[in-house]
Motif scaffolding. Structure first.
Motif, PDB file in Angstrom:
ATOM      1  N   SER A   1       6.751   4.394   1.124  1.00 54.25           N
ATOM      2  CA  SER A   1       7.131   3.060   0.650  1.00 54.25           C
ATOM      3  C   SER A   1       5.899   2.273   0.230  1.00 54.25           C
ATOM      4  CB  SER A   1       7.862   2.312   1.773  1.00 54.25           C
ATOM      5  OG  SER A   1       8.067   0.956   1.424  1.00 54.25           O
ATOM      6  N   PRO A   2       6.004   1.483  -0.850  1.00 54.52           N
ATOM      7  CA  PRO A   2       4.862   0.671  -1.296  1.00 54.52           C
ATOM      8  C   PRO A   2       4.705  -0.622  -0.488  1.00 54.52           C
ATOM      9  CG  PRO A   2       6.699   0.328  -2.769  1.00 54.52           C
ATOM     10  CD  PRO A   2       7.142   1.390  -1.789  1.00 54.52           C
TER      11      PRO A   2
ATOM     12  N   ALA B   1       0.819  -9.334  -7.548  1.00 56.07           N
ATOM     13  CA  ALA B   1       1.532  -8.899  -8.744  1.00 56.07           C
ATOM     14  C   ALA B   1       1.252  -7.437  -9.065  1.00 56.07           C
ATOM     15  CB  ALA B   1       1.147  -9.781  -9.928  1.00 56.07           C
ATOM     16  N   GLN B   2       0.107  -6.929  -8.627  1.00 59.54           N
ATOM     17  CA  GLN B   2      -0.245  -5.537  -8.917  1.00 59.54           C
ATOM     18  C   GLN B   2       0.721  -4.548  -8.258  1.00 59.54           C
ATOM     19  OE1 GLN B   2      -3.771  -3.925  -6.850  1.00 59.54           O
ATOM     20  NE2 GLN B   2      -3.862  -5.850  -5.691  1.00 59.54           N
ATOM     21  N   PHE B   3       1.469  -5.014  -7.243  1.00 58.37           N
ATOM     22  CA  PHE B   3       2.393  -4.127  -6.538  1.00 58.37           C
ATOM     23  C   PHE B   3       3.814  -4.192  -7.092  1.00 58.37           C
ATOM     24  CE2 PHE B   3      -0.896  -5.277  -3.363  1.00 58.37           C
ATOM     25  CZ  PHE B   3      -1.416  -4.010  -3.149  1.00 58.37           C
ATOM     26  N   LYS B   4       4.020  -5.030  -8.115  1.00 56.29           N
ATOM     27  CA  LYS B   4       5.365  -5.222  -8.660  1.00 56.29           C
ATOM     28  C   LYS B   4       5.965  -3.911  -9.168  1.00 56.29           C
ATOM     29  CE  LYS B   4       6.060  -6.627 -12.819  1.00 56.29           C
ATOM     30  NZ  LYS B   4       6.129  -7.393 -14.090  1.00 56.29           N
ATOM     31  N   ASP B   5       5.217  -3.159  -9.942  1.00 61.78           N
ATOM     32  CA  ASP B   5       5.752  -1.933 -10.532  1.00 61.78           C
ATOM     33  C   ASP B   5       6.100  -0.902  -9.462  1.00 61.78           C
ATOM     34  OD1 ASP B   5       5.466  -3.049 -13.018  1.00 61.78           O
ATOM     35  OD2 ASP B   5       3.607  -1.991 -13.519  1.00 61.78           O
ATOM     36  N   ALA B   6       5.253  -0.786  -8.452  1.00 64.24           N
ATOM     37  CA  ALA B   6       5.516   0.197  -7.388  1.00 64.24           C
ATOM     38  C   ALA B   6       6.764  -0.184  -6.597  1.00 64.24           C
ATOM     39  CB  ALA B   6       4.311   0.300  -6.454  1.00 64.24           C
ATOM     40  N   VAL B   7       6.912  -1.466  -6.284  1.00 65.97           N
ATOM     41  CA  VAL B   7       8.093  -1.919  -5.550  1.00 65.97           C
ATOM     42  C   VAL B   7       9.335  -1.770  -6.418  1.00 65.97           C
ATOM     43  CG1 VAL B   7       9.222  -3.932  -4.508  1.00 65.97           C
ATOM     44  CG2 VAL B   7       6.803  -3.485  -4.055  1.00 65.97           C
ATOM     45  N   GLY B   8       9.213  -2.064  -7.714  1.00 69.08           N
ATOM     46  CA  GLY B   8      10.338  -1.909  -8.633  1.00 69.08           C
ATOM     47  C   GLY B   8      10.779  -0.459  -8.748  1.00 69.08           C
ATOM     48  N   ALA B   9       9.817   0.456  -8.819  1.00 66.57           N
ATOM     49  CA  ALA B   9      10.147   1.884  -8.913  1.00 66.57           C
ATOM     50  C   ALA B   9      10.820   2.374  -7.633  1.00 66.57           C
ATOM     51  CB  ALA B   9       8.873   2.687  -9.186  1.00 66.57           C
ATOM     52  N   TYR B  10      10.343   1.869  -6.492  1.00 63.96           N
ATOM     53  CA  TYR B  10      10.936   2.254  -5.207  1.00 63.96           C
ATOM     54  C   TYR B  10      12.375   1.742  -5.128  1.00 63.96           C
ATOM     55  CZ  TYR B  10      11.183   3.044  -0.144  1.00 63.96           C
ATOM     56  OH  TYR B  10      11.537   3.481   1.117  1.00 63.96           O
TER      57      TYR B  10
ATOM     58  N   GLY C   1       0.858  -1.189   0.000  1.00 62.08           N
ATOM     59  CA  GLY C   1       0.000   0.000   0.000  1.00 62.08           C
ATOM     60  C   GLY C   1       0.885   1.227   0.000  1.00 62.08           C
ATOM     61  N   GLU C   2       0.620   2.181   0.895  1.00 65.32           N
ATOM     62  CA  GLU C   2       1.463   3.363   1.054  1.00 65.32           C
ATOM     63  C   GLU C   2       1.792   3.528   2.523  1.00 65.32           C
ATOM     64  OE1 GLU C   2      -0.012   6.949  -0.629  1.00 65.32           O
ATOM     65  OE2 GLU C   2       0.215   6.269  -2.702  1.00 65.32           O
TER      66      GLU C   2
END
Length: 222
Positions: free
Chosen positions: A32-33, A206-215, A22-23
């Motif tokens: 942080s995601p 899997a929906q959180f992959k991009d946010a964690v990758g960007a972080y 989440g946030e």
């Protein structure tokens, strides 16, 4: 440590909602995601499982050690539970922990448990600012013993410091450099990202992959 052990741990921590998505605002003030809260290993079954991961990771690391030390407060439960798990694996070692404030009656002092001696592994959940590690190292050395390693659950692998003065190194790397001891993690941010990127990853994760990758791209340490 084996890749299977790391992935099993990540899946276990996510399932127990100890890793949440989440946030979240970190101690450094970052959004942080994901968030890791070892305090949520708060029942007998989950505590037993996390202790087993700690024990197995420590044994596989090859680090030589004589006892465990748990810094107050989360480290107290984690070190004692890990000592039980090690005993179940045939490695019975003493453990100790510290109080935040010295006791002025009974046995007195700040250390509870076995006498600090030999090579000691400090057991904690994560390393943020490294304060508890510094205090633990000072206590151990003051007793004439030797800090052998720090054992944690998750290495966030992100650069230490605030955004306007970021270190090129992570808090874990800084601790290892400052005290000349290894930091052993059951798993790290790369393992978490791998879990989210897996072909078998649940769509809700899997929906959180991009946010964690960007972080990771923004704050990841070298």
């Amino acid at each position: 440590m084996s890749a299977n052990l790391k992935q099993e741990f990540i899946q276990f921590a996510v399932g127990a909602q100890v890793i949440r998505f989440g946030e979240f605002i970190t101690k450094a003030g970052r959004t942080s995601p994901y968030f890791f809260n070892a305090g949520l290993f708060n029942d007998g079954a989950n505590l037993g499982k996390i202790a087993n991961y700690y024990a197995q990771t420590l044994l596989e690391s090859g680090v030589e050690f004589d006892m465990l030390f748990g810094p107050a407060y989360k480290g107290i439960t984690l070190a004692s539970a890990t000592a039980v798990a090690l005993a179940n694996k045939g490695r019975n070692v003493p453990f100790a922990y510290n109080r935040k404030e010295a006791k002025d009656h009974g046995e007195g002092g700040t250390i509870v448990g076995a006498k600090l001696q030999g090579k000691i592994v400090i057991v904690d959940d994560v390393i943020s600012a490294g304060t508890s590690v510094r205090e633990s190292v000072e206590l151990i050395r003051a007793a004439g013993a030797m800090p052998a390693a720090v054992l944690i659950a998750l290495d966030r692998m992100e650069r230490a410091g605030k955004d306007d003065e970021l270190s090129p190194h992570s808090a874990v790397q800084e601790v290892s450099r400052l005290y000349g001891i290894p930091v052993i993690a059951i798993a790290n941010l790369n393992d978490l990202f791998e879990c989210l990127s897996s072909a078998n990853a649940d769509a809700s994760l899997a929906q959180f992959k991009d946010a964690v990758g960007a972080y990771r791209q923004k704050y990841g340490a070298i």
